[in-house]
Design an enzyme around this catalytic site. Structure first.
Site, short mmCIF file in Angstrom:
data_model
loop_
_atom_site.label_atom_id
_atom_site.label_comp_id
_atom_site.label_asym_id
_atom_site.label_seq_id
_atom_site.Cartn_x
_atom_site.Cartn_y
_atom_site.Cartn_z
N HIS A 221 -45.83 -27.80 3.79
CA HIS A 221 -47.18 -27.44 3.37
C HIS A 221 -47.48 -25.96 3.55
CE1 HIS A 221 -48.31 -28.18 7.71
NE2 HIS A 221 -49.08 -27.14 7.47
N ASP A 256 -42.44 -33.25 5.95
CA ASP A 256 -43.14 -31.97 5.97
C ASP A 256 -42.34 -30.86 6.65
OD1 ASP A 256 -45.47 -30.54 5.09
OD2 ASP A 256 -46.03 -30.33 7.19
N SER A 369 -48.82 -24.02 12.18
CA SER A 369 -47.89 -24.88 11.43
C SER A 369 -46.52 -24.23 11.28
CB SER A 369 -48.44 -25.16 10.03
OG SER A 369 -49.39 -26.19 10.05
#
Length: 516
Positions: A221, A256, A369
């Site tokens: 992402h 992810d 992230s």
């Protein structure tokens, strides 16, 4: 003042105070001398007073004794006749402010443009530092380096200092560093800041160096702007201020994860992996990344929970043949969000993914992230991926509930991406739902609502109505747990499934299919 305290020295008044008087040593009688040797002048013979002064100057100062009720006040005057009072060094004063010559404001990280390139770092004299435990008094005989070596080697006052922003770990007092400082010094060079942009929108995240020549792991992402683009322009800034363009080697939206390659990179510092299977609840965790674009940020916490699984909305999730997770009838929106810093409106997620995670209370915020979660030796135990939020989005920031993809899963998937360009995932061939939502249920687990003909589950005799309670030794409490564990395994791998049928617990070995 109590009766057990002596008179304070500063409260004493000299018997014959003389304003402006200058202290003079008392007059001394002439000292005897020894006969001169050839070529040398006569040498005076030291007297008792001189020997006392010499001993006082060479003996380490002891801690002052506590006065008692019968003790006399201590005169702060000369320690020996003929010797003036010496100034006392201050104790307990540690400077933790900004290092001299280091900017103190926040640094913009996207885009950095032509950032100055720091001089080549000095190599550590003892080679690669593994398992740094800086404060010897804290770690005792634990694995890692003692405080004296780490202080002299990692934080030597003669080492070079980068002044182009917070690109290194700032240490102002090399004699007073703790375990987290040592962990940060080891890990920060292995973590990068990633900026992705497709012209209309952009975002920042973090990444972890896998190889000296520039392979970096991050989240899908981050590099796809949560599915908004497949060809974002990617810029990567290392901890020492170098800026590289990067290309996507491969993405794995099912878990992810993504691998990118920095163009022209060399001499990077790869992270050291630890096995996430060895973790215990309560173990120390340290998160390193770029929350809100603030590179090289370090936060600490513990492992809050293991064998946790979350379901999270993802616009990057592919439309593939899947084991279907059926709705249990409760209209709930999972409170989990990707923790990346975005600039602009992101697409509305239409799919969800189920992933196994490590839960930690180390502060993880948007921009973390793809960053590192490491253990107390600075070894990777997870890649930060999501946070729980008390609001309707991740904008509220950390509430002490963050999630990381376990390092064992990260290593398998990144190895496959680097070798093949993509990673595989297991397929059980069944539709599942939470057993607790089934009428008359007495145990929790994953209830098999349907079994696909010709699938892995059917091949070993699993049936509709079976309740899966374990997968490869990991407890299964609901449908999300089972889906996450099956996806974490490689296609074609063997797995042990524990299930309950008619009140009897059974186990079966299954060869997983491949998620298409």
């Amino acid at each position: 003042m109590t009766e057990n305290q002596g008179e304070r020295p500063e409260d004493r008044t000299p018997e014959d105070p003389q304003a402006g008087a200058v202290w003079q040593p008392p007059a001394q009688p002439p000292l005897p001398t020894t006969p001169a040797a050839d070529g040398y002048p006569p040498r005076p013979v030291p007297g008792p007073q001189d020997r006392a002064a010499d001993a006082a100057s060479q003996t380490p100062e002891a801690a002052p004794a506590q006065p008692t009720a019968s003790s006399a006040p201590i005169d702060p005057g000369p320690t020996a006749q003929g010797v003036p009072p010496r100034p006392q060094p201050p104790y307990g004063q540690y400077a933790f402010g900004p290092a001299q010559g280091t900017p103190t404001g926040t640094q913009q990280t996207l885009p950095l443009g032509e950032a100055p390139v720091s001089q080549k770092r000095q190599k550590l004299g003892a080679g690669k530092v593994v398992g740094i435990m800086v404060a010897a008094a804290i770690v005792g005989g634990a694995a890692g380096l003692g405080g004296a070596y780490a202080g002299a080697t990692l934080f030597s006052s003669t080492s070079e200092t980068t002044v182009a922003g917070p690109s290194t770990v700032t240490v102002n007092d090399t004699d007073s560093v703790n375990q987290t400082t040592g962990i940060a010094a080891k890990v920060v060079p292995s973590v990068v800041t990633i900026s992705a942009n497709n012209g209309s929108t952009g975002g920042t995240g973090s990444g972890v160096v896998l190889s000296e020549d520039g392979y970096v792991v991050t989240n899908t992402h981050v590099v796809t702007l949560d599915g908004a683009t497949a060809d974002a322009s990617i810029s990567v800034t290392t901890s020492d201020g170098r800026v590289f363009s990067a290309t996507i080697v491969g993405t794995d939206p099912i878990y992810d994860l993504a691998v990118i390659k920095l163009e022209g990179a060399e001499d990077l510092t790869p992270i050291d992996f630890a096995s996430s299977a060895d973790l215990n609840v309560g173990d120390t965790t340290v998160a390193v990344g770029a929350p809100l674009g603030l590179s090289n940020t370090v936060t600490t916490g513990i492992v809050s929970a293991l064998n946790r699984s979350i379901q999270i909305a993802s616009s990057a999730a592919p439309d593939t043949e899947q084991d279907e997770t059926q709705d249990d009838g409760n209209d709930r929106t999972p409170p989990f969000y990707f923790d990346f810093g975005d600039e602009g409106q992101q697409p509305t997620a239409t799919e969800t993914i189920s992933i196994a995670v490590i839960q930690t209370d180390a502060a993880i915020n948007p921009g973390n992230s793809g960053g590192a979660l490491v253990d107390d030796e600075g070894n990777l135990i997870g890649i930060n991926v999501a946070i729980a939020s008390a609001g309707s989005s991740s904008e509220s920031g950390s509430i002490g509930v963050g999630f990381s993809i376990p390092s064992d899963v990260v290593q398998r998937i990144t190895d496959e991406i680097i070798a093949e360009g993509s990673a595989t995932h297991g397929l059980l061939g069944a539709s599942v739902m939470p057993a607790a939502s089934v009428e008359g249920a007495t145990i929790s687990g994953a209830y098999l609502a349907d079994v696909s003909e010709g699938g892995a589950a059917a091949a070993v005799g699993l049936q509709i109505g079976d309740i899966v309670t374990g997968f490869n030794g990991v407890p299964i409490t609901d449908a999300t747990d089972l889906t996450a564990q099956v996806r974490a395994a490689a296609a074609g791998s063997a797995a042990t499934v524990t299930f309950v049928r008619d009140g009897e617990t059974r186990s079966v070995e299954v060869t997983l299919g491949e998620l298409g």
